[in-house]
Design a protein around this motif. Structure first.
Motif, PDB file in Angstrom:
ATOM      1  N   THR A   1       6.326   1.083   8.299  1.00  0.00           N
ATOM      2  CA  THR A   1       7.489   1.172   8.211  1.00  0.00           C
ATOM      3  C   THR A   1       8.433  -0.150   7.799  1.00  0.00           C
ATOM      4  O   THR A   1       9.262  -0.125   6.890  1.00  0.00           O
ATOM      5  CB  THR A   1       8.291   1.520   9.649  1.00  0.00           C
ATOM      6  OG1 THR A   1       7.868   3.022   9.947  1.00  0.00           O
ATOM      7  CG2 THR A   1       9.826   1.430   9.603  1.00  0.00           C
ATOM      8  N   PRO A   2       7.822  -1.369   8.487  1.00  0.00           N
ATOM      9  CA  PRO A   2       8.519  -2.525   7.745  1.00  0.00           C
ATOM     10  C   PRO A   2       8.255  -2.647   6.171  1.00  0.00           C
ATOM     11  O   PRO A   2       9.058  -3.159   5.513  1.00  0.00           O
ATOM     12  CB  PRO A   2       7.620  -3.771   8.431  1.00  0.00           C
ATOM     13  CG  PRO A   2       7.201  -3.134   9.810  1.00  0.00           C
ATOM     14  CD  PRO A   2       6.851  -1.565   9.414  1.00  0.00           C
ATOM     15  N   LEU A   3       7.031  -2.294   5.579  1.00  0.00           N
ATOM     16  CA  LEU A   3       6.648  -2.402   4.276  1.00  0.00           C
ATOM     17  C   LEU A   3       7.710  -1.405   3.428  1.00  0.00           C
ATOM     18  O   LEU A   3       8.223  -1.680   2.444  1.00  0.00           O
ATOM     19  CB  LEU A   3       5.376  -2.186   4.019  1.00  0.00           C
ATOM     20  CG  LEU A   3       4.886  -2.061   2.554  1.00  0.00           C
ATOM     21  CD1 LEU A   3       5.053  -3.528   1.844  1.00  0.00           C
ATOM     22  CD2 LEU A   3       3.534  -1.579   2.418  1.00  0.00           C
ATOM     23  N   LEU A   4       7.865  -0.127   3.935  1.00  0.00           N
ATOM     24  CA  LEU A   4       8.553   0.804   3.356  1.00  0.00           C
ATOM     25  C   LEU A   4      10.106   0.313   3.213  1.00  0.00           C
ATOM     26  O   LEU A   4      10.781   0.618   2.338  1.00  0.00           O
ATOM     27  CB  LEU A   4       8.474   1.991   3.994  1.00  0.00           C
ATOM     28  CG  LEU A   4       7.316   2.996   3.983  1.00  0.00           C
ATOM     29  CD1 LEU A   4       7.246   4.107   4.734  1.00  0.00           C
ATOM     30  CD2 LEU A   4       7.154   3.338   2.241  1.00  0.00           C
ATOM     31  N   LYS A   5      10.626  -0.281   4.412  1.00  0.00           N
ATOM     32  CA  LYS A   5      11.909  -0.632   4.591  1.00  0.00           C
ATOM     33  C   LYS A   5      12.231  -1.760   3.603  1.00  0.00           C
ATOM     34  O   LYS A   5      13.035  -1.807   3.240  1.00  0.00           O
ATOM     35  CB  LYS A   5      12.348  -0.924   5.933  1.00  0.00           C
ATOM     36  CG  LYS A   5      12.407   0.370   7.060  1.00  0.00           C
ATOM     37  CD  LYS A   5      13.441   1.374   6.540  1.00  0.00           C
ATOM     38  CE  LYS A   5      14.709   0.722   7.331  1.00  0.00           C
ATOM     39  NZ  LYS A   5      15.658   1.612   6.711  1.00  0.00           N
ATOM     40  N   GLN A   6      11.264  -2.700   3.416  1.00  0.00           N
ATOM     41  CA  GLN A   6      11.322  -3.758   2.328  1.00  0.00           C
ATOM     42  C   GLN A   6      11.627  -3.228   1.121  1.00  0.00           C
ATOM     43  O   GLN A   6      12.533  -3.857   0.533  1.00  0.00           O
ATOM     44  CB  GLN A   6      10.374  -4.653   2.696  1.00  0.00           C
ATOM     45  CG  GLN A   6      10.244  -5.864   1.478  1.00  0.00           C
ATOM     46  CD  GLN A   6       8.824  -6.715   1.660  1.00  0.00           C
ATOM     47  OE1 GLN A   6       8.027  -6.532   2.639  1.00  0.00           O
ATOM     48  NE2 GLN A   6       8.835  -7.775   0.740  1.00  0.00           N
ATOM     49  N   HIS A   7      10.707  -2.305   0.673  1.00  0.00           N
ATOM     50  CA  HIS A   7      10.894  -1.652  -0.702  1.00  0.00           C
ATOM     51  C   HIS A   7      12.013  -0.704  -0.906  1.00  0.00           C
ATOM     52  O   HIS A   7      12.404  -0.491  -1.906  1.00  0.00           O
ATOM     53  CB  HIS A   7       9.574  -1.080  -1.154  1.00  0.00           C
ATOM     54  CG  HIS A   7       8.546  -2.444  -1.263  1.00  0.00           C
ATOM     55  ND1 HIS A   7       8.303  -3.001  -2.500  1.00  0.00           N
ATOM     56  CD2 HIS A   7       7.779  -2.797  -0.425  1.00  0.00           C
ATOM     57  CE1 HIS A   7       7.334  -3.917  -2.271  1.00  0.00           C
ATOM     58  NE2 HIS A   7       6.617  -3.904  -1.001  1.00  0.00           N
ATOM     59  N   PHE A   8      12.253   0.110   0.074  1.00  0.00           N
ATOM     60  CA  PHE A   8      13.134   0.941   0.120  1.00  0.00           C
ATOM     61  C   PHE A   8      14.346   1.086   1.340  1.00  0.00           C
ATOM     62  O   PHE A   8      14.058   1.693   2.240  1.00  0.00           O
ATOM     63  CB  PHE A   8      12.455   2.527   0.017  1.00  0.00           C
ATOM     64  CG  PHE A   8      11.269   2.534  -0.728  1.00  0.00           C
ATOM     65  CD1 PHE A   8      11.662   2.936  -2.180  1.00  0.00           C
ATOM     66  CD2 PHE A   8      10.140   2.564  -0.504  1.00  0.00           C
ATOM     67  CE1 PHE A   8      10.552   3.080  -3.257  1.00  0.00           C
ATOM     68  CE2 PHE A   8       8.920   2.496  -1.400  1.00  0.00           C
ATOM     69  CZ  PHE A   8       9.292   2.976  -2.654  1.00  0.00           C
ATOM     70  N   PRO A   9      15.150   0.159   0.981  1.00  0.00           N
ATOM     71  CA  PRO A   9      15.949  -0.315   2.279  1.00  0.00           C
ATOM     72  C   PRO A   9      16.745   0.755   2.727  1.00  0.00           C
ATOM     73  O   PRO A   9      17.240   0.764   3.625  1.00  0.00           O
ATOM     74  CB  PRO A   9      16.962  -1.379   1.653  1.00  0.00           C
ATOM     75  CG  PRO A   9      16.531  -1.418   0.275  1.00  0.00           C
ATOM     76  CD  PRO A   9      15.320  -0.764   0.060  1.00  0.00           C
ATOM     77  N   LYS A  10      17.169   1.974   1.861  1.00  0.00           N
ATOM     78  CA  LYS A  10      17.952   2.986   2.102  1.00  0.00           C
ATOM     79  C   LYS A  10      17.240   4.163   3.037  1.00  0.00           C
ATOM     80  O   LYS A  10      17.605   4.964   3.399  1.00  0.00           O
ATOM     81  CB  LYS A  10      18.786   3.594   1.038  1.00  0.00           C
ATOM     82  CG  LYS A  10      19.624   2.541   0.476  1.00  0.00           C
ATOM     83  CD  LYS A  10      20.417   3.052  -0.709  1.00  0.00           C
ATOM     84  CE  LYS A  10      21.384   2.223  -1.269  1.00  0.00           C
ATOM     85  NZ  LYS A  10      22.243   2.752  -2.418  1.00  0.00           N
TER      86      LYS A  10
END
Length: 97
Positions: free
Chosen positions: A14-23
């Motif tokens: 989740t942290p990696l995904l949120k970093q690259h795809f904040p929306k």
């Protein structure tokens, strides 16, 4: 447009995904390691499913993917294991063998 995704480990990715795809909403990230992630996706979409599944999963992980598709949705299956074995997608979906 709403985006839903699966990962091997929600807490780890989740942290990696949120970093690259904040929306991307955290509530739209599911674990494909769960044998019933399709139920989670259907619950999140109020039973409608998703319009497109882009899957690189194979075996047991893939079997839940088709159940996430909406009535007129589509699936793109790119699992290298299935390609190597020339596995028919229709057979996994319960179609003719």
């Amino acid at each position: 447009m709403q985006v839903y995704t699966t990962v091997p480990d929600v807490k780890k990715y989740t942290p990696l995904l949120k970093q690259h795809f904040p929306k991307l909403k955290s509530s739209h990230i599911f674990s494909h390691s769960s044998p019933h992630y399709d139920i989670d996706v259907l619950f999140a979409t109020k039973g409608l499913g998703v319009n497109l599944v882009f899957s690189s999963l194979s075996g047991g992980h893939f079997e839940s993917a088709p159940r996430c598709i909406s009535k007129f949705g589509n699936i793109i299956q790119v699992a290298s294991d299935d390609m190597r074995k020339n596995t028919a997608l229709g057979e996994k979906l319960g179609g003719p063998k």
